[in-house]
Scaffold this motif. Sequence first.
Motif, PDB file in Angstrom:
ATOM      1  N   MET A 125       0.919  -1.152   0.251  1.00  0.00           N
ATOM      2  CA  MET A 125      -0.600  -0.042  -0.051  1.00  0.00           C
ATOM      3  C   MET A 125       0.888   1.542  -0.145  1.00  0.00           C
ATOM      4  SD  MET A 125      -2.863   1.702   3.319  1.00  0.00           S
ATOM      5  CE  MET A 125      -1.458   0.486   4.114  1.00  0.00           C
ATOM      6  N   TRP A 126       0.140   2.718  -0.827  1.00  0.00           N
ATOM      7  CA  TRP A 126       1.124   3.131  -0.506  1.00  0.00           C
ATOM      8  C   TRP A 126       0.197   4.820  -0.167  1.00  0.00           C
ATOM      9  CZ3 TRP A 126       6.114   4.035  -2.378  1.00  0.00           C
ATOM     10  CH2 TRP A 126       6.978   3.124  -2.819  1.00  0.00           C
ATOM     11  N   VAL A 127       1.135   5.234   0.870  1.00  0.00           N
ATOM     12  CA  VAL A 127       0.100   6.865   1.695  1.00  0.00           C
ATOM     13  C   VAL A 127       0.449   7.455   0.566  1.00  0.00           C
ATOM     14  CG1 VAL A 127      -0.103   7.887   3.761  1.00  0.00           C
ATOM     15  CG2 VAL A 127       0.153   4.937   3.411  1.00  0.00           C
ATOM     16  N   THR A 128       0.048   7.983   0.078  1.00  0.00           N
ATOM     17  CA  THR A 128       0.166   9.608  -0.408  1.00  0.00           C
ATOM     18  C   THR A 128      -0.169  10.674   0.422  1.00  0.00           C
ATOM     19  OG1 THR A 128       0.670   8.621  -2.361  1.00  0.00           O
ATOM     20  CG2 THR A 128       0.571  10.817  -2.523  1.00  0.00           C
ATOM     21  N   THR A 129       0.855  11.966   0.667  1.00  0.00           N
ATOM     22  CA  THR A 129       0.348  13.041   1.298  1.00  0.00           C
ATOM     23  C   THR A 129       1.112  14.363   1.315  1.00  0.00           C
ATOM     24  OG1 THR A 129      -0.458  11.845   3.477  1.00  0.00           O
ATOM     25  CG2 THR A 129      -0.019  14.036   3.468  1.00  0.00           C
ATOM     26  N   GLY A 130       1.059  15.056   0.785  1.00  0.00           N
ATOM     27  CA  GLY A 130       1.943  15.873   0.293  1.00  0.00           C
ATOM     28  C   GLY A 130       2.372  16.118  -0.962  1.00  0.00           C
ATOM     29  N   GLY A 131       2.510  15.379  -1.913  1.00  0.00           N
ATOM     30  CA  GLY A 131       3.227  14.868  -2.512  1.00  0.00           C
ATOM     31  C   GLY A 131       4.389  13.505  -2.317  1.00  0.00           C
ATOM     32  N   ALA A 132       4.352  12.974  -0.473  1.00  0.00           N
ATOM     33  CA  ALA A 132       5.534  11.994  -0.503  1.00  0.00           C
ATOM     34  C   ALA A 132       4.227  10.663  -0.542  1.00  0.00           C
ATOM     35  CB  ALA A 132       5.867  12.410   1.350  1.00  0.00           C
ATOM     36  N   SER A 133       5.310   9.930  -1.004  1.00  0.00           N
ATOM     37  CA  SER A 133       4.391   8.495  -0.910  1.00  0.00           C
ATOM     38  C   SER A 133       5.594   7.520  -0.287  1.00  0.00           C
ATOM     39  CB  SER A 133       4.538   7.747  -2.338  1.00  0.00           C
ATOM     40  OG  SER A 133       4.102   8.324  -3.504  1.00  0.00           O
ATOM     41  N   VAL A 134       5.770   6.703   0.585  1.00  0.00           N
ATOM     42  CA  VAL A 134       5.797   6.067   1.379  1.00  0.00           C
ATOM     43  C   VAL A 134       4.554   4.962   1.342  1.00  0.00           C
ATOM     44  CG1 VAL A 134       5.718   5.277   4.063  1.00  0.00           C
ATOM     45  CG2 VAL A 134       6.142   7.717   3.078  1.00  0.00           C
ATOM     46  N   ARG A 135       5.585   3.386   0.943  1.00  0.00           N
ATOM     47  CA  ARG A 135       4.594   1.859   1.399  1.00  0.00           C
ATOM     48  C   ARG A 135       4.779   1.502   2.930  1.00  0.00           C
ATOM     49  NH1 ARG A 135       7.480  -2.911  -1.855  1.00  0.00           N
ATOM     50  NH2 ARG A 135       9.372  -2.539  -0.565  1.00  0.00           N
ATOM     51  N   ALA A 151      10.157   3.708   0.295  1.00  0.00           N
ATOM     52  CA  ALA A 151       9.841   4.829  -0.915  1.00  0.00           C
ATOM     53  C   ALA A 151      10.213   5.333  -2.109  1.00  0.00           C
ATOM     54  CB  ALA A 151       8.824   5.612   0.088  1.00  0.00           C
ATOM     55  N   GLY A 152      11.836   4.987  -1.978  1.00  0.00           N
ATOM     56  CA  GLY A 152      12.595   5.971  -2.823  1.00  0.00           C
ATOM     57  C   GLY A 152      12.641   7.378  -2.844  1.00  0.00           C
ATOM     58  N   VAL A 153      12.234   8.136  -1.378  1.00  0.00           N
ATOM     59  CA  VAL A 153      12.948  10.035  -1.134  1.00  0.00           C
ATOM     60  C   VAL A 153      13.640   9.994   0.012  1.00  0.00           C
ATOM     61  CG1 VAL A 153       9.819   9.591  -1.384  1.00  0.00           C
ATOM     62  CG2 VAL A 153      10.459   9.292   0.798  1.00  0.00           C
ATOM     63  N   GLY A 154      13.928  11.040   0.228  1.00  0.00           N
ATOM     64  CA  GLY A 154      14.916  11.289   1.083  1.00  0.00           C
ATOM     65  C   GLY A 154      13.696  11.430   1.925  1.00  0.00           C
ATOM     66  N   PRO A 155      15.038  11.176   3.525  1.00  0.00           N
ATOM     67  CA  PRO A 155      14.302  11.469   5.011  1.00  0.00           C
ATOM     68  C   PRO A 155      13.869  12.998   5.613  1.00  0.00           C
ATOM     69  CG  PRO A 155      16.556   9.976   4.905  1.00  0.00           C
ATOM     70  CD  PRO A 155      15.943  10.588   3.589  1.00  0.00           C
ATOM     71  N   ALA A 156      14.370  13.833   4.738  1.00  0.00           N
ATOM     72  CA  ALA A 156      13.820  15.127   4.683  1.00  0.00           C
ATOM     73  C   ALA A 156      12.476  14.736   4.092  1.00  0.00           C
ATOM     74  CB  ALA A 156      14.566  16.253   4.473  1.00  0.00           C
ATOM     75  N   THR A 157      12.608  14.778   3.419  1.00  0.00           N
ATOM     76  CA  THR A 157      10.837  14.472   2.251  1.00  0.00           C
ATOM     77  C   THR A 157       9.642  13.470   3.331  1.00  0.00           C
ATOM     78  OG1 THR A 157      11.906  14.769   0.011  1.00  0.00           O
ATOM     79  CG2 THR A 157       9.770  13.547   0.456  1.00  0.00           C
ATOM     80  N   LEU A 158      10.163  12.820   4.252  1.00  0.00           N
ATOM     81  CA  LEU A 158       9.826  12.201   4.837  1.00  0.00           C
ATOM     82  C   LEU A 158       8.796  12.902   6.119  1.00  0.00           C
ATOM     83  CD1 LEU A 158       8.224   8.923   4.975  1.00  0.00           C
ATOM     84  CD2 LEU A 158      10.278   8.373   6.715  1.00  0.00           C
ATOM     85  N   TYR A 159       9.895  13.214   7.297  1.00  0.00           N
ATOM     86  CA  TYR A 159      10.189  13.367   8.336  1.00  0.00           C
ATOM     87  C   TYR A 159       8.869  15.518   7.850  1.00  0.00           C
ATOM     88  CZ  TYR A 159      12.718  10.891  10.867  1.00  0.00           C
ATOM     89  OH  TYR A 159      13.715  10.179  11.423  1.00  0.00           O
ATOM     90  N   ARG A 160       9.085  15.605   5.817  1.00  0.00           N
ATOM     91  CA  ARG A 160       8.588  16.709   6.071  1.00  0.00           C
ATOM     92  C   ARG A 160       6.799  16.557   6.100  1.00  0.00           C
ATOM     93  NH1 ARG A 160      11.467  19.289   3.195  1.00  0.00           N
ATOM     94  NH2 ARG A 160      11.294  17.855   1.375  1.00  0.00           N
ATOM     95  N   ARG A 161       7.005  15.209   5.386  1.00  0.00           N
ATOM     96  CA  ARG A 161       5.126  15.189   4.974  1.00  0.00           C
ATOM     97  C   ARG A 161       4.443  14.605   6.608  1.00  0.00           C
ATOM     98  NH1 ARG A 161       4.837  19.148   2.346  1.00  0.00           N
ATOM     99  NH2 ARG A 161       5.922  18.370  -0.410  1.00  0.00           N
ATOM    100  N   PHE A 162       5.726  13.879   7.280  1.00  0.00           N
ATOM    101  CA  PHE A 162       5.301  12.919   8.276  1.00  0.00           C
ATOM    102  C   PHE A 162       6.438  12.886   9.872  1.00  0.00           C
ATOM    103  CE2 PHE A 162       4.120  10.446   4.716  1.00  0.00           C
ATOM    104  CZ  PHE A 162       2.166  10.408   4.122  1.00  0.00           C
TER     105      PHE A 162
END
Length: 62
Positions: free
Chosen positions: A1-11, A29-40
């Motif tokens: 499952m992918w969670v998408t919030t504000g452009g950040a996707s996290v499986r 998820a193929g994103v940087g930690p900063a992106t993840l922390y910004r969204r979550f």
Amino acid sequence: MWVTTGGASVRGTAACGAGTSLEAIAKDAGVGPATLYRRFPTREDLLAAALEMRGDALMAEL
């Protein structure tokens, strides 16, 4: 499952689990930690988004 919030996707998968580091989830998820922390900002925010998305998917199946 992918969670998408504000452009950040996290499986969110059973393999990731609740104890997995947010850095590992970001990498998966193929994103940087900063992106993840910004969204979550917290693990709870990520888990809440994943649970909400899963709940919505289950309700759609009914």
